[in-house]
Write a protein that holds these residues in place. Structure first.
Motif, mmCIF file in Angstrom:
data_model
loop_
_atom_site.group_PDB
_atom_site.id
_atom_site.type_symbol
_atom_site.label_atom_id
_atom_site.label_comp_id
_atom_site.label_asym_id
_atom_site.label_seq_id
_atom_site.Cartn_x
_atom_site.Cartn_y
_atom_site.Cartn_z
ATOM 1 N N ASN A 178 0.805 -1.237 0.000
ATOM 2 C CA ASN A 178 0.000 0.000 0.000
ATOM 3 C C ASN A 178 0.836 1.285 0.000
ATOM 4 O OD1 ASN A 178 -2.373 1.528 0.040
ATOM 5 N ND2 ASN A 178 -2.376 1.651 2.269
ATOM 6 N N PRO A 179 1.539 1.616 -1.090
ATOM 7 C CA PRO A 179 1.664 0.809 -2.303
ATOM 8 C C PRO A 179 2.764 -0.242 -2.138
ATOM 9 C CG PRO A 179 2.855 2.848 -2.575
ATOM 10 C CD PRO A 179 2.196 2.924 -1.222
ATOM 11 N N PRO A 180 2.718 -1.306 -2.934
ATOM 12 C CA PRO A 180 3.748 -2.339 -2.820
ATOM 13 C C PRO A 180 5.104 -1.835 -3.291
ATOM 14 C CG PRO A 180 2.339 -2.756 -4.716
ATOM 15 C CD PRO A 180 1.716 -1.622 -3.968
ATOM 16 N N GLY A 181 6.141 -2.216 -2.585
ATOM 17 C CA GLY A 181 7.483 -1.811 -2.968
ATOM 18 C C GLY A 181 8.509 -2.382 -2.009
ATOM 19 N N CYS A 182 9.780 -2.250 -2.371
ATOM 20 C CA CYS A 182 10.896 -2.701 -1.546
ATOM 21 C C CYS A 182 11.678 -1.460 -1.120
ATOM 22 C CB CYS A 182 11.819 -3.626 -2.340
ATOM 23 S SG CYS A 182 10.980 -4.944 -3.241
ATOM 24 N N TYR A 183 12.036 -1.387 0.157
ATOM 25 C CA TYR A 183 12.673 -0.188 0.689
ATOM 26 C C TYR A 183 13.860 -0.560 1.567
ATOM 27 C CZ TYR A 183 8.284 1.843 -0.824
ATOM 28 O OH TYR A 183 7.207 2.223 -1.583
ATOM 29 N N ASP A 227 20.880 -1.290 -7.736
ATOM 30 C CA ASP A 227 20.030 -2.365 -7.238
ATOM 31 C C ASP A 227 18.792 -2.564 -8.112
ATOM 32 O OD1 ASP A 227 21.731 -2.773 -5.102
ATOM 33 O OD2 ASP A 227 20.535 -1.590 -3.690
ATOM 34 N N GLY A 228 18.687 -1.791 -9.188
ATOM 35 C CA GLY A 228 17.500 -1.858 -10.025
ATOM 36 C C GLY A 228 16.373 -0.976 -9.528
ATOM 37 N N GLY A 229 16.706 0.004 -8.681
ATOM 38 C CA GLY A 229 15.683 0.871 -8.119
ATOM 39 C C GLY A 229 16.015 2.339 -8.288
ATOM 40 N N HIS A 230 15.638 3.141 -7.299
ATOM 41 C CA HIS A 230 15.872 4.581 -7.333
ATOM 42 C C HIS A 230 15.753 5.110 -5.907
ATOM 43 C CE1 HIS A 230 11.482 4.922 -6.923
ATOM 44 N NE2 HIS A 230 11.385 4.071 -7.934
ATOM 45 N N TYR A 264 22.619 10.207 4.807
ATOM 46 C CA TYR A 264 21.987 8.901 4.660
ATOM 47 C C TYR A 264 20.921 9.007 3.583
ATOM 48 C CZ TYR A 264 24.079 8.181 9.287
ATOM 49 O OH TYR A 264 24.952 8.088 10.338
ATOM 50 N N TYR A 265 20.399 7.877 3.138
ATOM 51 C CA TYR A 265 19.391 7.914 2.077
ATOM 52 C C TYR A 265 18.579 6.635 2.092
ATOM 53 C CZ TYR A 265 23.145 5.299 -0.310
ATOM 54 O OH TYR A 265 24.130 4.393 -0.635
ATOM 55 N N VAL A 266 17.461 6.645 1.380
ATOM 56 C CA VAL A 266 16.564 5.494 1.313
ATOM 57 C C VAL A 266 16.369 5.099 -0.147
ATOM 58 C CG1 VAL A 266 14.270 4.596 1.814
ATOM 59 C CG2 VAL A 266 15.357 6.184 3.421
ATOM 60 N N CYS A 267 16.587 3.826 -0.432
ATOM 61 C CA CYS A 267 16.382 3.292 -1.786
ATOM 62 C C CYS A 267 15.018 2.606 -1.887
ATOM 63 C CB CYS A 267 17.466 2.274 -2.139
ATOM 64 S SG CYS A 267 19.140 2.945 -2.274
ATOM 65 N N GLN A 268 14.479 2.611 -3.077
ATOM 66 C CA GLN A 268 13.181 1.984 -3.355
ATOM 67 C C GLN A 268 13.260 1.169 -4.644
ATOM 68 O OE1 GLN A 268 9.936 4.799 -3.589
ATOM 69 N NE2 GLN A 268 8.651 3.436 -4.792
ATOM 70 N N ILE A 269 12.680 -0.025 -4.636
ATOM 71 C CA ILE A 269 12.527 -0.835 -5.840
ATOM 72 C C ILE A 269 11.030 -1.043 -6.047
ATOM 73 C CG2 ILE A 269 12.964 -3.040 -6.952
ATOM 74 C CD1 ILE A 269 15.533 -3.247 -5.338
#
Length: 236
Positions: free
Chosen positions: A118-123, A142-145, A229-234
């Motif tokens: 909600n919404p689906p994703g990888c973090y 990693d194939g994300g942003h 620091y930072y947060v990645c999302q796929i």
């Protein structure tokens, strides 16, 4: 070793199964073995239960939309549900306590990515400071942003997590910038910023502050060359 979630994961084949926990077929809970019984910062839990097994604790986490990790004391049956974007090292002072985090087949769990709905994703929260460009490159590798916070649910999870950072003044780089055109804020997925949440007196609109960060008080524009620091999302 640094203490960020992604690099401390030792993901073993120990996991709860979909049948045992009535979980989505692609969702599993992976053992964070490196965190076991380490004297580190105590996390703030969403909920605590007693007389739980690993399987029933996993089910409680699965049923709670804010839960992405849980701990279980196999001796006492104490179950703690923990939030997504978990920002701080974990304290496990008692023998028998183990931590598990939510993963899925789509998420590279071995790199510390947590699966959310909600919404689906990888973090994945990255605990090595980089400038915005290098952070962007790392996530793309990693194939994300860098994380996109146009969605209110994801935004509130991250804002809530920031208050538990070891240093309350720390923020994180996100996938938003106005590098191409000053004052036109574009997300990493090419959407334009619509649901803004600027901190007071932000944005500064300085021509050398083109990369966006999030602190506990909201959105800031910062210099891209700063190390944060930072947060990645796929996307899945």
């Amino acid at each position: 070793m640094d203490n960020r979630l992604g690099f401390l994961l030792v993901c073993l084949i120990v996991r709860t199964t979909a049948n045992m926990c009535r979980l989505n077929e692609r969702r599993h809970y992976y053992w964070l073995s490196t965190f076991d019984n380490m004297a580190m910062t105590t996390p703030s839990s969403i909920a605590e239960f007693t007389k739980k097994t690993k399987e029933t604790c996993a089910q409680a986490c699965n049923d709670n939309s804010s839960c992405a990790l849980f701990s279980i004391n196999s001796i006492r049956g104490e179950c703690r549900l923990l939030p997504a974007f978990f920002p701080a090292p974990i304290l496990s002072p008692l023998p028998g306590v183990r931590f598990f985090y939510r993963g899925s087949e789509e998420c590279p769990y071995y790199k510390g990515y947590i699966a959310l709905d909600n919404p689906p994703g990888c973090y994945s929260t990255r605990w090595v400071k980089k400038n915005w460009t290098d952070a962007k490159t790392d996530c793309e590798g990693d194939g994300g942003h860098l994380v996109v916070l146009e969605d209110m649910a994801i935004r509130m999870r991250l804002l809530n997590a920031l208050q538990y950072f070891p240093n309350a003044t720390e923020g994180v780089f996100i996938g938003l910038d106005d590098i191409a055109v000053e004052g036109e804020y574009v997300w990493a997925d090419s959407r334009v910023l619509v649901n803004s949440f600027w901190a007071p007196d932000q944005p500064a609109n300085s021509t050398d502050e083109n990369c966006m960060t999030v602190f506990t008080d909201g959105l800031h524009d910062e210099r891209c060359e700063l190390a944060m620091y930072y947060v990645c999302q796929i996307d899945i």
